[in-house]
Design a protein around this motif. Structure first.
Motif, PDB file in Angstrom:
ATOM      1  N   UNK A 199       0.802  -1.223   0.000  1.00  0.00           N
ATOM      2  CA  UNK A 199       0.000   0.000   0.000  1.00  0.00           C
ATOM      3  C   UNK A 199       0.833   1.271   0.000  1.00  0.00           C
ATOM      4  N   UNK A 200       1.967   1.289   0.680  1.00  0.00           N
ATOM      5  CA  UNK A 200       2.683   2.540   0.874  1.00  0.00           C
ATOM      6  C   UNK A 200       3.989   2.705   0.146  1.00  0.00           C
ATOM      7  N   UNK A 201       4.472   1.645  -0.517  1.00  0.00           N
ATOM      8  CA  UNK A 201       5.811   1.743  -1.098  1.00  0.00           C
ATOM      9  C   UNK A 201       5.853   2.718  -2.267  1.00  0.00           C
ATOM     10  N   UNK A 202       4.732   2.920  -2.956  1.00  0.00           N
ATOM     11  CA  UNK A 202       4.724   3.870  -4.064  1.00  0.00           C
ATOM     12  C   UNK A 202       5.042   5.282  -3.603  1.00  0.00           C
ATOM     13  N   UNK A 203       4.582   5.655  -2.419  1.00  0.00           N
ATOM     14  CA  UNK A 203       4.842   6.976  -1.858  1.00  0.00           C
ATOM     15  C   UNK A 203       6.331   7.180  -1.629  1.00  0.00           C
ATOM     16  N   UNK A 204       6.984   6.216  -0.995  1.00  0.00           N
ATOM     17  CA  UNK A 204       8.416   6.337  -0.713  1.00  0.00           C
ATOM     18  C   UNK A 204       9.237   6.259  -1.993  1.00  0.00           C
ATOM     19  N   UNK A 205       8.820   5.431  -2.931  1.00  0.00           N
ATOM     20  CA  UNK A 205       9.550   5.326  -4.195  1.00  0.00           C
ATOM     21  C   UNK A 205       9.540   6.655  -4.943  1.00  0.00           C
ATOM     22  N   UNK A 206       8.408   7.348  -4.940  1.00  0.00           N
ATOM     23  CA  UNK A 206       8.314   8.640  -5.627  1.00  0.00           C
ATOM     24  C   UNK A 206       9.203   9.681  -4.945  1.00  0.00           C
ATOM     25  N   UNK A 207       9.232   9.686  -3.620  1.00  0.00           N
ATOM     26  CA  UNK A 207      10.070  10.643  -2.899  1.00  0.00           C
ATOM     27  C   UNK A 207      11.558  10.407  -3.184  1.00  0.00           C
ATOM     28  N   UNK A 208      11.968   9.147  -3.134  1.00  0.00           N
ATOM     29  CA  UNK A 208      13.370   8.837  -3.412  1.00  0.00           C
ATOM     30  C   UNK A 208      13.714   9.096  -4.885  1.00  0.00           C
ATOM     31  N   UNK A 209      12.769   8.825  -5.771  1.00  0.00           N
ATOM     32  CA  UNK A 209      13.002   9.075  -7.193  1.00  0.00           C
ATOM     33  C   UNK A 209      13.178  10.562  -7.458  1.00  0.00           C
ATOM     34  N   UNK A 210      12.388  11.398  -6.786  1.00  0.00           N
ATOM     35  CA  UNK A 210      12.540  12.851  -6.953  1.00  0.00           C
ATOM     36  C   UNK A 210      13.927  13.302  -6.522  1.00  0.00           C
ATOM     37  N   UNK A 211      14.449  12.704  -5.444  1.00  0.00           N
ATOM     38  CA  UNK A 211      15.798  13.056  -4.989  1.00  0.00           C
ATOM     39  C   UNK A 211      16.855  12.587  -5.982  1.00  0.00           C
ATOM     40  N   UNK A 212      16.648  11.412  -6.562  1.00  0.00           N
ATOM     41  CA  UNK A 212      17.624  10.876  -7.527  1.00  0.00           C
ATOM     42  C   UNK A 212      17.635  11.717  -8.799  1.00  0.00           C
ATOM     43  N   UNK A 213      16.453  12.109  -9.262  1.00  0.00           N
ATOM     44  CA  UNK A 213      16.378  12.914 -10.490  1.00  0.00           C
ATOM     45  C   UNK A 213      17.079  14.256 -10.305  1.00  0.00           C
ATOM     46  N   UNK A 214      17.097  14.775  -9.075  1.00  0.00           N
ATOM     47  CA  UNK A 214      17.730  16.063  -8.809  1.00  0.00           C
ATOM     48  C   UNK A 214      19.248  16.033  -8.768  1.00  0.00           C
ATOM     49  N   UNK A 215      19.852  14.862  -8.890  1.00  0.00           N
ATOM     50  CA  UNK A 215      21.317  14.760  -8.866  1.00  0.00           C
ATOM     51  C   UNK A 215      21.891  15.259 -10.191  1.00  0.00           C
ATOM     52  N   UNK A 216      22.922  16.055 -10.110  1.00  0.00           N
ATOM     53  CA  UNK A 216      23.568  16.597 -11.315  1.00  0.00           C
ATOM     54  C   UNK A 216      24.183  15.463 -12.134  1.00  0.00           C
ATOM     55  N   UNK A 217      23.919  15.438 -13.440  1.00  0.00           N
ATOM     56  CA  UNK A 217      24.407  14.382 -14.319  1.00  0.00           C
ATOM     57  C   UNK A 217      25.930  14.378 -14.443  1.00  0.00           C
ATOM     58  N   UNK A 218      26.567  15.486 -14.102  1.00  0.00           N
ATOM     59  CA  UNK A 218      28.031  15.545 -14.223  1.00  0.00           C
ATOM     60  C   UNK A 218      28.711  14.547 -13.297  1.00  0.00           C
ATOM     61  N   UNK A 219      28.080  14.241 -12.158  1.00  0.00           N
ATOM     62  CA  UNK A 219      28.663  13.248 -11.245  1.00  0.00           C
ATOM     63  C   UNK A 219      28.746  11.882 -11.922  1.00  0.00           C
ATOM     64  N   UNK A 220      27.687  11.512 -12.626  1.00  0.00           N
ATOM     65  CA  UNK A 220      27.679  10.217 -13.302  1.00  0.00           C
ATOM     66  C   UNK A 220      28.647  10.211 -14.483  1.00  0.00           C
ATOM     67  N   UNK A 221      28.732  11.339 -15.179  1.00  0.00           N
ATOM     68  CA  UNK A 221      29.668  11.418 -16.295  1.00  0.00           C
ATOM     69  C   UNK A 221      31.102  11.264 -15.808  1.00  0.00           C
ATOM     70  N   UNK A 222      31.425  11.907 -14.696  1.00  0.00           N
ATOM     71  CA  UNK A 222      32.770  11.771 -14.135  1.00  0.00           C
ATOM     72  C   UNK A 222      33.042  10.340 -13.682  1.00  0.00           C
ATOM     73  N   UNK A 223      32.027   9.712 -13.080  1.00  0.00           N
ATOM     74  CA  UNK A 223      32.193   8.324 -12.635  1.00  0.00           C
ATOM     75  C   UNK A 223      32.360   7.386 -13.823  1.00  0.00           C
TER      76      UNK A 223
END
Length: 326
Positions: free
Chosen positions: A194-218
Motif C-alpha cells: 500500500x505505501x511503497x509507491x509513496x516512498x519510491x516517488x520521494x526517493x526518485x525525486x531526490x535521484x532525479x535532482x542529482x547533477x548528471x556531471x557526477x555520473x559522467x565523471x564516474x
C-alpha cells in the motif's frame, strides 16, 4: 569660551519602527499564507494536548457533563500508569508496536530506494510513469477497502487462499482470523504493497535532482552502474533517506490504526501478534470505558515518540551535523 554644538542622535524606536514596517511589508504575505495551516495545527494538534491531564485523573461519570468530569475529576497521580504497566498488555502492545514499525521502516527504506533506482534506470519514460502510477495507486485506497480485499483472500470457507492456493499445493486450510501465526508476515506485506509507491516517488525525486556531471565523471573513471549507485547516488540522496527515516522513527510508537483494526477485523484471537498501542487505546476508551487507562497509554506513546525523535536526531547530529533535522 566656545560651547560645542550638541550632537543629534537618532532615536532607536524610530529605527525599530521603520525596520518592523519594512519587515511586515516584505514578509507579511507569507505569514498570511501560513495562517490557515497554523490555525489547523493549533486546533488539531496543540489544543487537544490539554487532554493529557486525563491520564492523571479518575473519571467517574458522576456528572453528565464531560467538562465537569474533566475539571472536577479526582487526581490520582501515577496510578493509571501503575495499573497499565502491571498488566501483561503493556509489554505486548509495546513489543508489537515497536517490532512492526522497525520492520516497516527497514522495508520502506530498502524497497523504496530499490524501486526508485529501477524507475530511474528505465529507458522508456512513458513505461516508467506507467509503473509509478500503478505502484502509487494502492496508496489512495482506504484500509476499509483493503480489508475487504484481504478478506476475499483469507476467508476461511470461501477465500482464494484456502479454496485455491493451499489446495493447489496440497496444504491444509488455515483459519486465518483465528491463528495469529501468519499475521507478522501478512501485515508487513500489506504495508509495503500500500505505501511503497509513496516512498519510491520521494526517493526518485531526490535521484532525479542529482547533477548528471557526477555520473559522467564516474563513467570516465570506469565505474560500473552498481559502483555509481553506491558511490554517487546513495551518498547524494542520504539527506532524504535520513529525513524520512527519522520521521518514521518518531512514529515508531504509532501504528496505522486502520490497518491493524480493519484488516484483522479486530479479532480477539489475533491480539497476541496484532494488538498495538493505538488499538489498545481504542479498546480502553470505547469498549471498556476506562478513559484514565487509555489516556495513560496514549500519553506514554506520545512521550516515548518524542524522546525517540530527539534521540535519533542527536545521534545523527553527532555523526553528521549537516544531515540533522535540528
Amino acid at each position: 569660551m566656545e560651547q560645542a554644538a550638541p550632537t543629534v542622535v537618532p532615536t532607536k524606536p524610530k529605527k525599530v519602527k521603520a525596520l518592523n514596517q519594512g519587515y511586515w511589508s516584505k514578509y507579511g504575505i507569507f505569514y498570511l499564507m501560513m495562517a490557515p495551516a497554523l490555525i489547523v495545527i493549533l486546533l488539531n494538534n496543540y489544543i487537544p494536548m490539554v487532554g493529557s491531564i486525563i491520564a492523571f485523573k479518575k473519571i467517574t461519570y458522576e456528572s453528565s457533563s464531560f467538562i465537569e468530569n474533566f475539571v472536577n475529576g479526582k487526581w490520582v497521580g501515577w496510578k493509571n500508569f501503575e495499573f497499565l504497566f502491571k498488566t501483561s498488555d503493556a509489554w505486548r502492545i509495546t513489543r508489537n508496536t515497536v517490532l512492526y514499525n522497525v520492520v516497516f521502516i527497514i522495508l520502506n527504506l530498502v524497497i523504496g530506494v530499490g524501486a526508485a533506482l529501477l524507475f530511474n534506470m528505465m529507458r522508456s519514460k512513458r513505461l516508467a510513469k506507467l509503473h509509478q502510477s500503478i505502484m502509487f495507486l494502492p496508496f489512495f485506497l482506504s484500509w476499509v477497502i483493503v480489508s475487504y480485499l484481504v478478506y476475499a483472500f483469507l476467508n476461511p470457507s470461501l477465500g482464494i487462499m484456502n479454496m485455491t492456493v493451499l489446495k493447489w499445493f496440497g496444504a491444509e486450510d488455515v483459519m486465518w482470523y483465528s491463528d495469529s501465526t501468519w499475521w507478522p508476515l501478512i501485515l508487513p506485506i500489506l504495508n509495503v504493497w500500500k505505501g511503497i509507491g509513496w516512498y519510491a516517488v520521494l526517493y526518485l525525486a531526490a535521484i532525479i535532482g542529482i547533477d548528471k556531471e557526477y555520473y559522467e565523471a564516474a563513467t570516465i573513471d570506469g565505474a560500473s552502474r552498481w559502483r555509481q549507485i553506491w558511490s554517487v547516488t546513495i551518498p547524494l540522496i542520504r539527506p532524504v533517506i535520513i529525513t524520512l527515516t527519522v520521521l518514521q522513527i518518531g512514529k515508531i510508537f504509532y501504528a496505522d490504526f486502520g490497518m491493524f483494526f480493519n484488516v484483522t477485523r479486530n479479532a480477539g484471537a489475533l491480539y497476541e501478534t496484532t494488538l498495538i498501542i493505538d488499538t489498545y487505546v481504542y479498546q480502553g476508551f470505547l469498549v471498556t470505558g476506562n478513559i484514565g487507562l487509555s489516556s495513560a497509554a496514549g500519553f506514554y506513546q506520545a512521550i516515548i515518540g518524542f524522546l525517540l525523535v530527539f534521540g535519533s536526531n542527536l545521534i545523527i547530529r553527532r555523526i553528521s551535523k549537516d544531515d540533522a533535522l535540528f
